[in-house]
Design a protein around this motif. Structure first.
Motif, PDB file in Angstrom:
ATOM      1  N   LYS A  14       0.863  -1.178   0.000  1.00 15.51           N
ATOM      2  CA  LYS A  14       0.000   0.000   0.000  1.00 15.51           C
ATOM      3  C   LYS A  14       0.905   1.235   0.000  1.00 15.51           C
ATOM      4  N   LEU A  15       0.714   2.094  -0.968  1.00 16.30           N
ATOM      5  CA  LEU A  15       1.544   3.282  -1.106  1.00 16.30           C
ATOM      6  C   LEU A  15       0.752   4.536  -0.776  1.00 16.30           C
ATOM      7  N   ALA A  16       1.399   5.436  -0.051  1.00 19.32           N
ATOM      8  CA  ALA A  16       0.796   6.732   0.263  1.00 19.32           C
ATOM      9  C   ALA A  16       1.934   7.693   0.610  1.00 19.32           C
ATOM     10  N   TYR A  17       1.684   8.946   0.414  1.00 20.57           N
ATOM     11  CA  TYR A  17       2.678   9.962   0.754  1.00 20.57           C
ATOM     12  C   TYR A  17       2.523  10.269   2.237  1.00 20.57           C
ATOM     13  N   SER A  18       3.607  10.157   2.984  1.00 25.07           N
ATOM     14  CA  SER A  18       3.596  10.292   4.426  1.00 25.07           C
ATOM     15  C   SER A  18       3.258  11.717   4.875  1.00 25.07           C
TER      16      SER A  18
END
Length: 190
Positions: A14-18
């Motif tokens: 799962k990718l997301a910008y922190s």
């Protein structure tokens, strides 16, 4: 029959910008860091957008293949319809090179087994009841050889003649090419 298309992306991280990195782009006392982080966030958002776009294209391609190849999904591999990547590109509005990359690296699980998406493309061969796919002709060749048994060594010309009696106009050299793709030796080597 009703079919559902789902992308199995459970194995993907799962990718997301922190949010932690996002807060660094708001640092007031270091404009260079703020600018650098803002550029990184834009690149990350572009990557996430590209991944979503790829997934949407995969669904669009699979839905179209499901529509075109419905007889395959309902009745099995011998009912594969002739269809080309060019026709898919026209129908979906997706570049042919992009489609080639999608279909070469993705697979679909069906009632008949797991297939590469590229397996759903074949050229058309004239038959007595209209065009059939080259995959159908390969299945016919296999069935002809199986029906005669291992003791009878049919030449490619004889196979072409049997196909002609079944209503399929196929040249001897085409029979040889399809037999080779099936990894069946010539009559001389069988």
């Amino acid at each position: 029959a009703e079919f559902h298309v789902t992308v199995n992306d459970e194995i993907l991280p799962k990718l997301a910008y922190s949010d932690e990195y996002r807060s660094l782009s708001k640092v007031k006392d270091n404009p260079e860091l703020r600018q650098w982080m803002k550029e990184r966030e834009e690149k990350a958002q572009l990557l996430l957008s590209s991944i979503r776009f790829r997934s949407q294209n995969l669904v669009k391609v699979t839905v179209k293949l499901l529509d075109v190849q419905r007889p395959f999904f309902e009745k099995g591999p011998s009912h594969l319809a002739p269809y080309t990547l060019t026709k898919l590109a026209e129908a979906t509005g997706i570049n042919q090179g992009t489609l080639s990359r999608i279909t070469n690296t993705k697979y679909i699980e069906t009632e008949w087994g797991v297939f590469s998406l590229k397996a759903f493309f074949s050229s058309a061969v004239a038959g007595a009841e209209g065009s059939v796919s080259s995959n159908h002709i390969r299945e016919e060749i296999k069935a002809i050889l199986d029906s005669f048994g291992p003791d009878v060594r049919l030449s490619d010309q004889k196979i072409a003649e049997v196909l002609a009696k079944k209503g399929f106009k196929v040249a001897r050299r085409t029979v040889a090419k399809y037999r080779s793709k099936l990894q069946i030796l010539s009559s001389f080597h069988r």
